[in-house]
Design a protein around this motif. Structure first.
Motif, PDB file in Angstrom:
ATOM      1  N   ASP A 176       0.820  -1.212   0.000  1.00  0.00           N
ATOM      2  CA  ASP A 176       0.000   0.000   0.000  1.00  0.00           C
ATOM      3  C   ASP A 176       0.854   1.262   0.000  1.00  0.00           C
ATOM      4  O   ASP A 176       0.562   2.217  -0.724  1.00  0.00           O
ATOM      5  CB  ASP A 176      -0.934   0.010   1.224  1.00  0.00           C
ATOM      6  CG  ASP A 176      -1.993  -1.080   1.111  1.00  0.00           C
ATOM      7  OD1 ASP A 176      -2.144  -1.633   0.001  1.00  0.00           O
ATOM      8  OD2 ASP A 176      -2.623  -1.395   2.133  1.00  0.00           O
ATOM      9  N   ILE A 177       1.933   1.257   0.771  1.00  0.00           N
ATOM     10  CA  ILE A 177       2.754   2.479   0.828  1.00  0.00           C
ATOM     11  C   ILE A 177       3.519   2.659  -0.483  1.00  0.00           C
ATOM     12  O   ILE A 177       3.712   3.800  -0.942  1.00  0.00           O
ATOM     13  CB  ILE A 177       3.695   2.474   2.063  1.00  0.00           C
ATOM     14  CG1 ILE A 177       4.276   3.858   2.301  1.00  0.00           C
ATOM     15  CG2 ILE A 177       4.792   1.431   1.973  1.00  0.00           C
ATOM     16  CD1 ILE A 177       3.287   4.907   2.707  1.00  0.00           C
TER      17      ILE A 177
ATOM     18  N   ALA B 244       2.373   1.812  -3.447  1.00  0.00           N
ATOM     19  CA  ALA B 244       1.375   2.341  -4.382  1.00  0.00           C
ATOM     20  C   ALA B 244       1.178   3.837  -4.150  1.00  0.00           C
ATOM     21  O   ALA B 244       1.107   4.629  -5.099  1.00  0.00           O
ATOM     22  CB  ALA B 244       0.054   1.588  -4.214  1.00  0.00           C
ATOM     23  N   ARG B 245       1.130   4.239  -2.891  1.00  0.00           N
ATOM     24  CA  ARG B 245       0.963   5.679  -2.609  1.00  0.00           C
ATOM     25  C   ARG B 245       2.178   6.465  -3.094  1.00  0.00           C
ATOM     26  O   ARG B 245       2.045   7.548  -3.671  1.00  0.00           O
ATOM     27  CB  ARG B 245       0.787   5.912  -1.098  1.00  0.00           C
ATOM     28  CG  ARG B 245      -0.552   5.440  -0.562  1.00  0.00           C
ATOM     29  CD  ARG B 245      -0.745   5.917   0.867  1.00  0.00           C
ATOM     30  NE  ARG B 245      -0.891   7.375   0.948  1.00  0.00           N
ATOM     31  CZ  ARG B 245      -0.811   8.073   2.077  1.00  0.00           C
ATOM     32  NH1 ARG B 245      -0.581   7.448   3.221  1.00  0.00           N
ATOM     33  NH2 ARG B 245      -0.948   9.388   2.068  1.00  0.00           N
ATOM     34  N   ALA B 246       3.375   5.928  -2.846  1.00  0.00           N
ATOM     35  CA  ALA B 246       4.598   6.647  -3.226  1.00  0.00           C
ATOM     36  C   ALA B 246       4.685   6.836  -4.741  1.00  0.00           C
ATOM     37  O   ALA B 246       5.195   7.854  -5.219  1.00  0.00           O
ATOM     38  CB  ALA B 246       5.828   5.888  -2.724  1.00  0.00           C
ATOM     39  N   LEU B 247       4.178   5.869  -5.478  1.00  0.00           N
ATOM     40  CA  LEU B 247       4.316   5.930  -6.936  1.00  0.00           C
ATOM     41  C   LEU B 247       3.146   6.621  -7.612  1.00  0.00           C
ATOM     42  O   LEU B 247       3.314   7.254  -8.655  1.00  0.00           O
ATOM     43  CB  LEU B 247       4.435   4.509  -7.511  1.00  0.00           C
ATOM     44  CG  LEU B 247       5.701   3.739  -7.158  1.00  0.00           C
ATOM     45  CD1 LEU B 247       5.636   2.332  -7.729  1.00  0.00           C
ATOM     46  CD2 LEU B 247       6.929   4.473  -7.686  1.00  0.00           C
TER      47      LEU B 247
ATOM     48  N   CYS C 293       4.150  -5.449  -5.162  1.00  0.00           N
ATOM     49  CA  CYS C 293       3.363  -4.820  -6.229  1.00  0.00           C
ATOM     50  C   CYS C 293       1.947  -5.355  -6.287  1.00  0.00           C
ATOM     51  O   CYS C 293       1.152  -4.912  -7.119  1.00  0.00           O
ATOM     52  CB  CYS C 293       4.026  -5.056  -7.584  1.00  0.00           C
ATOM     53  SG  CYS C 293       5.600  -4.253  -7.690  1.00  0.00           S
ATOM     54  N   GLY C 294       1.648  -6.347  -5.455  1.00  0.00           N
ATOM     55  CA  GLY C 294       0.318  -6.939  -5.514  1.00  0.00           C
ATOM     56  C   GLY C 294       0.119  -7.767  -6.762  1.00  0.00           C
ATOM     57  O   GLY C 294      -1.003  -8.004  -7.190  1.00  0.00           O
ATOM     58  N   VAL C 295       1.225  -8.212  -7.378  1.00  0.00           N
ATOM     59  CA  VAL C 295       1.147  -9.048  -8.580  1.00  0.00           C
ATOM     60  C   VAL C 295       1.466 -10.475  -8.146  1.00  0.00           C
ATOM     61  O   VAL C 295       2.594 -10.766  -7.761  1.00  0.00           O
ATOM     62  CB  VAL C 295       2.181  -8.616  -9.646  1.00  0.00           C
ATOM     63  CG1 VAL C 295       2.065  -9.479 -10.886  1.00  0.00           C
ATOM     64  CG2 VAL C 295       2.009  -7.148  -9.965  1.00  0.00           C
ATOM     65  N   THR C 296       0.485 -11.332  -8.157  1.00  0.00           N
ATOM     66  CA  THR C 296       0.750 -12.696  -7.687  1.00  0.00           C
ATOM     67  C   THR C 296       0.842 -13.691  -8.830  1.00  0.00           C
ATOM     68  O   THR C 296       1.431 -14.745  -8.684  1.00  0.00           O
ATOM     69  CB  THR C 296      -0.344 -13.163  -6.713  1.00  0.00           C
ATOM     70  OG1 THR C 296      -1.604 -12.951  -7.337  1.00  0.00           O
ATOM     71  CG2 THR C 296      -0.259 -12.387  -5.411  1.00  0.00           C
ATOM     72  N   ARG C 297       0.271 -13.356  -9.976  1.00  0.00           N
ATOM     73  CA  ARG C 297       0.304 -14.290 -11.107  1.00  0.00           C
ATOM     74  C   ARG C 297       0.595 -13.532 -12.381  1.00  0.00           C
ATOM     75  O   ARG C 297       0.535 -12.315 -12.408  1.00  0.00           O
ATOM     76  CB  ARG C 297      -1.051 -14.994 -11.253  1.00  0.00           C
ATOM     77  CG  ARG C 297      -1.323 -16.007 -10.149  1.00  0.00           C
ATOM     78  CD  ARG C 297      -2.676 -16.664 -10.334  1.00  0.00           C
ATOM     79  NE  ARG C 297      -3.765 -15.686 -10.232  1.00  0.00           N
ATOM     80  CZ  ARG C 297      -4.774 -15.591 -11.090  1.00  0.00           C
ATOM     81  NH1 ARG C 297      -4.844 -16.392 -12.122  1.00  0.00           N
ATOM     82  NH2 ARG C 297      -5.718 -14.694 -10.916  1.00  0.00           N
TER      83      ARG C 297
END
Ligand code: PGA
Length: 239
Positions: free
Chosen positions: A197-198, A200-203, A230-234
């Motif tokens: 989450d942090i 994502a906020r920073a970017l 990055c929340g990318v799991t697949r």
């Protein structure tokens, strides 16, 4: 300008970071490097130490330090930097924070030493759970100088994981945002779902004092993040 590379996992991230740092060192043997401690960069430093690199002309610059600890205190961030980066890589020149008894004088001296190096060529940083860089705690503007800071509850909590039963010092010295943002290049290492989450906020948010790392959008920044962060799991690593 920010480039983001999504790596499979923490090990691949460390290899990629070591590639970039190694390339920079081959290109400029007298590289000045701002060196973060914390958990994230440790695999990168271990990987660098395994490679056949000549770091004898490199200058390692300390990013932050707790205030009021003796040099032999197990919580000394200088001690951590020495054990993880300086000694394994055979670094001969260092610029330290907190060497002199008067902290304000130490900060002035640090900035003068960095200026004498011609600034920082490469900053290798981690991302705090509250968006801090070094101990530039929120709220923090892009012009913040090297200074004494009081740690936020979020940093006290995350730093507690480093020291077992020992208390985390509540005040610290940090290289300023001016030093970080003035670096020729910043490599930001981000690993783990707890940073998602942090990051994502920073970017994604417009730069704001509430997320000091968001100021990196205006610097020459490469973010190396693993899938979890990055929340990318697949799917493909570069979505
Ligand atoms: P970590 O710390 O690498 O241990 O997550 C990063 C930071 O707080 O800057």
């Amino acid at each position: 300008m920010v480039g983001v590379e999504v790596l499979e996992d923490a090990d691949t991230l460390a290899e990629r970071a070591a590639d970039l740092i190694g390339d920079a060192l081959r290109e400029k043997p007298s590289l000045s490097v701002l060196v973060a401690t914390g958990h994230t960069p440790m695999a990168t430093y271990a990987e660098l130490a395994r490679r056949d690199l000549d770091a004898s002309a490199l200058t390692a610059v300390q990013l932050d330090e707790y205030l009021g600890l003796g040099e032999d205190d197990p919580r000394s961030l200088w001690g951590w930097m020495r054990r993880s980066f300086v000694e394994p890589l055979g670094v001969k020149q260092v610029v330290r924070l907190g060497e002199v008894p008067d902290p304000d004088e130490g900060c002035r001296r640090f900035e003068a030493q960095v200026a004498a190096l011609g600034g920082i060529d490469l900053a290798v940083l981690g991302l705090g759970p509250n968006g801090h860089l070094g101990f530039n705690e929120p709220p923090c503007g892009p012009g913040a100088r090297t200074r004494v800071v009081t740690l936020t509850p979020a940093s006290l909590a995350s730093n507690a994981a480093y020291w077992g039963d020992l208390p985390v010092p509540t005040r610290a010295l940090t290289a300023g945002m001016d030093v970080i943002l003035g670096a020729g290049r910043v490599i930001l290492l981000v690993s783990g779902v707890h940073k998602r989450d942090i990051l994502a906020r920073a970017l994604r948010e417009p730069p704001t004092p509430e997320v000091p790392a968001s100021w990196l959008q205006d610097a020459n920044t490469t973010v190396l993040a693993d899938r979890a962060a990055c929340g990318v799991t697949r799917g493909p690593a570069f979505p």
